[in-house]
Design a protein around this motif. Structure first.
Motif, PDB file in Angstrom:
ATOM      1  N   ARG A  46       1.505   6.070  -7.045  1.00  0.00           N
ATOM      2  CA  ARG A  46       0.448   6.630  -8.082  1.00  0.00           C
ATOM      3  C   ARG A  46       0.173   8.281  -7.942  1.00  0.00           C
ATOM      4  O   ARG A  46       0.129   8.640  -8.462  1.00  0.00           O
ATOM      5  CB  ARG A  46      -0.707   6.227  -7.302  1.00  0.00           C
TER       6      ARG A  46
ATOM      7  N   GLY B  39      -7.007   2.333   1.608  1.00  0.00           N
ATOM      8  CA  GLY B  39      -5.660   1.987   1.768  1.00  0.00           C
ATOM      9  C   GLY B  39      -4.320   1.949   2.826  1.00  0.00           C
ATOM     10  O   GLY B  39      -4.297   1.037   3.704  1.00  0.00           O
TER      11      GLY B  39
ATOM     12  N   ASP C 157       2.787   1.497  -3.449  1.00  0.00           N
ATOM     13  CA  ASP C 157       1.270   2.014  -3.939  1.00  0.00           C
ATOM     14  C   ASP C 157       1.261   3.405  -4.252  1.00  0.00           C
ATOM     15  O   ASP C 157       0.984   3.641  -5.231  1.00  0.00           O
ATOM     16  CB  ASP C 157       0.130   0.944  -4.300  1.00  0.00           C
ATOM     17  N   ASN C 158       1.268   3.845  -3.381  1.00  0.00           N
ATOM     18  CA  ASN C 158       0.596   5.602  -3.513  1.00  0.00           C
ATOM     19  C   ASN C 158       2.172   6.085  -2.917  1.00  0.00           C
ATOM     20  O   ASN C 158       1.882   6.775  -4.566  1.00  0.00           O
ATOM     21  CB  ASN C 158       0.616   6.158  -1.610  1.00  0.00           C
TER      22      ASN C 158
ATOM     23  N   ASN D  31       0.836  -1.329  -0.333  1.00  0.00           N
ATOM     24  CA  ASN D  31      -0.250   0.052  -0.054  1.00  0.00           C
ATOM     25  C   ASN D  31       0.338   1.471  -0.242  1.00  0.00           C
ATOM     26  O   ASN D  31       0.164   2.228  -0.712  1.00  0.00           O
ATOM     27  CB  ASN D  31      -1.026  -0.120   0.987  1.00  0.00           C
TER      28      ASN D  31
HETATM   29 MG    MG Z   1      -3.499   3.959  -1.602  1.00  0.00          MG
END
Ligand code: MG
Ligand code: ATP
Length: 447
Positions: free
Chosen positions: A349, A408, A345-346, A342
């Motif tokens: 992203r 998340g 991923d952040n 998570n």
């Molecule tokens: Mg996230």
């Protein structure tokens, strides 16, 4: 509780009343004795200056039923005169306690059973100048009859005392209990709790207040969560329904069909992730028993995750690297995967083209530090404390465009709580974000 306090109060007052009565009887008895002796002493004092013959005459003439029995005893113990008994018939009196005392100390007293008149009596004796002993004796009402005479007034007093005690304990208990009666309606009222008149109960009050607040909080949170979930599910479902209706009505040309199908697909995908996240959160919320904890190499987790996300990073034109060395913690392996996934991923992203993400594992004294650093868009200070809330997104449109649901970090927070790990966010808008997590290092003893 009120009943119990009242019972104890009454018990204490009965006990106090009984003790008081007992003491009163004892003291009364002492004072009474003192009075009797004083009376006998003054009788003796009046007579002691008379010459012996006059005294003998006086005693012999004295009425047999006089309040006092007078006895004259000479140096040898021989009774010279007695107004109640025949003097000649009486035995030697020198061995009587009060008489021998009077011979040595000038005067003597005793309370005993008379061997001549067979009754309990007070005795007072004094030595006269010529060696004669003058003895005054008074029969004694026995203690039982004394108490018997006192019984009525005493029981009246006891009855009044008990009545007063019952009334007072009623009032006392009522005023004692009053704050508790009000408590139920004032559990949220901080002022009331602060002024609660029993400081000993403050910790208990505090616990109750916190639990009460927790319950209310949980209820509103669950409500909010349900509302948010419905809202989040509605948007992609509305899109899917809209696009498919267009296709069904034949309003989409051959060329656009795949474009619409793609939209339906991505919305369906979004629904799936959303539902997965919700299920996961629910699992974390409700799972009572601890999931299996083991010795986990955090660096291994990071390396696996980094290689898994390489493709994703590549798509976003972001570089993703791991750095550090093996460091062991006591953890649930799957949960650690989720945390690292998570956070990475952040970082990918919410990054810019040509951005970098670095994931570091750093063993420290008795801690292991995980850092996920990016030079992406950053988080405005006002939002930093809230990003761990469920469905919280800084920029709804951007997050939605990237498929974020805002769950998340809520999952991450939950997992870190279970692992007793601390998380810290440092971020500057336009510069990037560093998320730091400190775990307890693995100790052989607790593994
Ligand atoms: Mg996230
Ligand atoms: P999900 O992770 O459930 O798919 P999400 O990424 O939107 O959705 P979170 O991971 O909980 O949800 O993050 C919450 C919000 O915090 C994000 O929407 C984003 O605005 C912000 N955020 C999180 N990490 C970063 C980061 N590294 N840089 C900038 N903003 C971030």
């Amino acid at each position: 509780m009120g009943k119990k306090i009242r019972r104890q109060l009454l018990g204490i007052s009965f006990f106090a009343a009984a003790i008081t009565l007992l003491l009163a009887v004892v003291i009364f008895y002492q004072v009474f004795n003192g009075e009797v002796f004083a009376g006998m002493e003054s009788t003796a004092n009046v007579l002691r200056w008379l010459p012996r013959e006059t005294l003998v005459q006086y005693v012999n003439d004295l009425d047999e039923d006089d309040e006092s029995r007078l006895t004259l005893i000479d140096e040898t113990g021989q009774v010279l005169a007695d107004n109640r008994m025949d003097a000649d018939a009486l035995e030697n009196h020198n061995d009587r306690e009060e008489v021998s005392e009077a011979r040595t100390d000038g005067e003597g007293t005793s309370i005993r059973r008379s061997s001549s008149i067979r009754e309990s009596a007070y005795y007072y004796a004094c030595l006269l100048e010529d060696g004669t002993v003058l003895r005054v004796c008074r029969e004694r009402e026995n203690v039982l009859s004394l108490i018997y005479h006192m019984f009525l007034p005493l029981s009246a007093i006891v009855a009044v005392l008990i009545a007063v005690c019952i009334m007072v304990s009623r009032l006392a208990v009522r005023s004692l209990m009053e704050p508790f009666d009000q408590l139920t309606d004032n559990l949220d009222n901080e002022v009331f709790l602060k002024d609660f008149p029993y400081p000993e109960l403050t910790p208990l009050m505090e616990t109750i207040r916190v639990q009460h607040a927790d319950i209310l909080n949980n209820a509103t949170m669950r409500q909010d969560f349900t509302a948010s979930v419905s809202h989040e599910l509605k948007t992609p479902l509305a899109s899917i329904s809209g696009y498919s209706e267009l296709i069904a009505n034949g309003m989409v040309g051959e060329g656009d069909a795949s474009k619409f199908a793609e939209k339906i697909h991505s919305n369906a995908q979004r629904l799936l992730t959303l539902i997965n996240d919700i299920i996961r959160l629910n699992e974390l919320d409700t799972s009572e028993q601890q999931e299996a904890f083991e010795k986990v190499d955090l660096y291994q987790v990071v390396q696996d995750c980094v290689s898994m996300l390489q493709l994703n990073a590549h798509k976003h034109k972001v570089t993703l690297e791991a750095e550090g060395e093996s460091a062991f913690i006591r953890a649930n392996r799957n949960m650690m995967d989720e945390v690292v996934y998570n956070l990475c991923d952040n970082a990918i992203r919410y990054n810019n083209e040509d951005g970098n993400v670095l994931v570091k594992v750093q063993p420290m004294k008795d801690k292991v530090r995980l850092m996920v650093m990016d030079n992406g868009i950053g988080i405005p200070e006002a939002h930093q404390s809230r990003i761990f809330e469920r469905f919280y997104r800084v920029d709804k449109s951007r997050s939605k465009a990237t498929g974020g649901t805002g769950l998340g970090l809520a999952i991450v927070k939950h997992i870190l709580l279970v692992h007793d790990a601390e998380v810290k966010v440092e971020s500057r808008v336009g510069k990037g974000t560093v998320i730091t997590v400190d775990f307890h290092a693995y100790k052989e003893s607790n593994g």
